[in-house]
Every structure is written in structure tokens, then in C-alpha cells.
Design a protein around this motif. Structure first.
Motif, short mmCIF file in Angstrom:
data_model
loop_
_atom_site.label_atom_id
_atom_site.label_comp_id
_atom_site.label_asym_id
_atom_site.label_seq_id
_atom_site.Cartn_x
_atom_site.Cartn_y
_atom_site.Cartn_z
N SER A 51 1.29 1.46 6.19
CA SER A 51 0.38 2.57 6.46
C SER A 51 0.67 3.75 5.54
O SER A 51 -0.23 4.52 5.21
CB SER A 51 0.45 2.99 7.93
OG SER A 51 1.72 3.52 8.23
N PHE A 52 1.89 3.88 5.09
CA PHE A 52 2.24 4.92 4.11
C PHE A 52 1.92 4.46 2.69
O PHE A 52 1.32 5.19 1.91
CB PHE A 52 3.73 5.27 4.22
CG PHE A 52 4.19 6.21 3.15
CD1 PHE A 52 3.99 7.58 3.27
CD2 PHE A 52 4.80 5.72 2.00
CE1 PHE A 52 4.39 8.44 2.26
CE2 PHE A 52 5.20 6.58 0.99
CZ PHE A 52 4.99 7.95 1.12
N ILE A 53 2.32 3.25 2.35
CA ILE A 53 2.18 2.74 0.99
C ILE A 53 0.73 2.73 0.51
O ILE A 53 0.45 3.10 -0.63
CB ILE A 53 2.78 1.32 0.88
CG1 ILE A 53 4.31 1.42 0.96
CG2 ILE A 53 2.34 0.61 -0.39
CD1 ILE A 53 5.01 0.10 1.10
N GLU A 54 -0.19 2.34 1.38
CA GLU A 54 -1.58 2.24 0.93
C GLU A 54 -2.20 3.61 0.63
O GLU A 54 -3.24 3.68 -0.01
CB GLU A 54 -2.42 1.45 1.92
CG GLU A 54 -2.57 2.07 3.28
CD GLU A 54 -3.28 1.15 4.26
OE1 GLU A 54 -3.80 0.10 3.85
OE2 GLU A 54 -3.31 1.49 5.44
N LYS A 55 -1.53 4.68 1.04
CA LYS A 55 -2.02 6.04 0.74
C LYS A 55 -1.18 6.76 -0.31
O LYS A 55 -1.54 7.84 -0.75
CB LYS A 55 -2.03 6.86 2.03
CG LYS A 55 -2.98 6.34 3.07
CD LYS A 55 -2.86 7.14 4.36
CE LYS A 55 -3.68 6.52 5.44
NZ LYS A 55 -2.90 5.77 6.40
N ASP A 56 -0.06 6.17 -0.69
CA ASP A 56 0.86 6.79 -1.63
C ASP A 56 0.32 6.71 -3.05
O ASP A 56 0.04 5.62 -3.53
CB ASP A 56 2.22 6.10 -1.55
CG ASP A 56 3.24 6.74 -2.46
OD1 ASP A 56 3.25 6.41 -3.66
OD2 ASP A 56 4.02 7.58 -1.97
N PRO A 57 0.17 7.83 -3.74
CA PRO A 57 -0.44 7.81 -5.08
C PRO A 57 0.40 7.05 -6.11
O PRO A 57 -0.15 6.49 -7.05
CB PRO A 57 -0.56 9.29 -5.47
CG PRO A 57 0.26 10.04 -4.49
CD PRO A 57 0.47 9.18 -3.29
N LEU A 58 1.70 6.99 -5.94
CA LEU A 58 2.55 6.25 -6.87
C LEU A 58 2.44 4.74 -6.66
O LEU A 58 2.48 3.97 -7.59
CB LEU A 58 4.02 6.68 -6.72
CG LEU A 58 5.02 5.94 -7.60
CD1 LEU A 58 4.78 6.27 -9.07
CD2 LEU A 58 6.43 6.31 -7.21
N LEU A 59 2.28 4.33 -5.43
CA LEU A 59 2.30 2.91 -5.10
C LEU A 59 0.93 2.27 -4.98
O LEU A 59 0.75 1.10 -5.34
CB LEU A 59 3.07 2.69 -3.79
CG LEU A 59 4.53 3.12 -3.79
CD1 LEU A 59 5.12 2.97 -2.40
CD2 LEU A 59 5.32 2.33 -4.81
N ALA A 60 -0.04 2.99 -4.48
CA ALA A 60 -1.34 2.41 -4.12
C ALA A 60 -2.08 1.78 -5.30
O ALA A 60 -2.90 0.88 -5.10
CB ALA A 60 -2.22 3.46 -3.46
N HIS A 61 -1.80 2.19 -6.52
CA HIS A 61 -2.52 1.63 -7.66
C HIS A 61 -2.00 0.26 -8.08
O HIS A 61 -2.61 -0.43 -8.88
CB HIS A 61 -2.45 2.59 -8.86
CG HIS A 61 -1.10 2.67 -9.49
ND1 HIS A 61 -0.09 3.44 -8.97
CD2 HIS A 61 -0.59 2.04 -10.58
CE1 HIS A 61 0.98 3.30 -9.72
NE2 HIS A 61 0.71 2.45 -10.69
N ASN A 62 -0.88 -0.18 -7.53
CA ASN A 62 -0.33 -1.50 -7.83
C ASN A 62 -1.11 -2.59 -7.07
O ASN A 62 -1.77 -2.31 -6.08
CB ASN A 62 1.14 -1.57 -7.43
CG ASN A 62 2.01 -0.73 -8.34
OD1 ASN A 62 2.33 -1.14 -9.43
ND2 ASN A 62 2.35 0.46 -7.89
#
Length: 93
Positions: A23-34
């Protein structure tokens, strides 16, 4: 906070911690683009490793897995000091 005893099935612990972290990762700008498949795989691997080392608190598991995932993906392999995945941990070059 959810905390499981060592007698409970690790898959249940992984599932709860995974949902918290995702739930955090899918909104994190560093991670979500992967790629989602890569993120899922790495996140699960980190969680399983942490559980093998004795962690059972799902919030702590989620937070530590996110930290490890961010460290791994923060730098591209071409950059000096980039992180490399060893299967057990993230190591700096």
C-alpha cells in the motif's frame, strides 16, 4: 500492530506484511515506476529473508522490506556505489 508467534505459518506473516508494504510502495515516487512483477518478487524475497532471521512484527517487516527495496532500486547499476542484489542482502559496490 500485528505480531505473530513463531508457531504461525510464515506465509500468513508474509501476506500481512506484504499488504502493508504494498500500500506504500504503489504510491512511492521512487518505487512505483518500476515493473510491478519485479517489485512483488523483491518485496516478497525481502520479507521472507527477514522472517527467516526471526522478525514477526508485520509493521517492522513491512518497513524494513521497503527500506531494503528502496536501497536496491535507488541507484542504477551504471552509477558508482550502486546496489546489487545478492539474493540475501543488498550490497554496495
Amino acid at each position: 500492530m500485528d505480531q505473530f508467534s513463531s508457531q504461525q505459518v510464515p506465509d500468513a506473516v508474509v501476506s500481512v506484511a506484504f499488504e502493508k508494504a504494498w500500500s506504500f510502495i504503489e504510491k512511492d515516487p521512487l518505487l512505483a515506476h518500476n515493473r510491478k512483477a519485479v517489485l512483488h518478487s523483491r518485496l516478497r524475497t525481502y520479507l521472507e529473508h527477514l522472517i527467516r532471521n526471526g522478525e514477526r512484527n508485520t509493521l517492522d517487516l513491512a518497513n524494513e522490506a521497503i527500506r531494503n527495496l528502496r536501497a536496491e532500486l535507488a541507484l542504477s547499476p551504471e552509477q558508482p556505489g550502486a546496489c546489487t542484489w545478492t539474493g540475501e542482502s543488498v550490497r554496495r559496490r
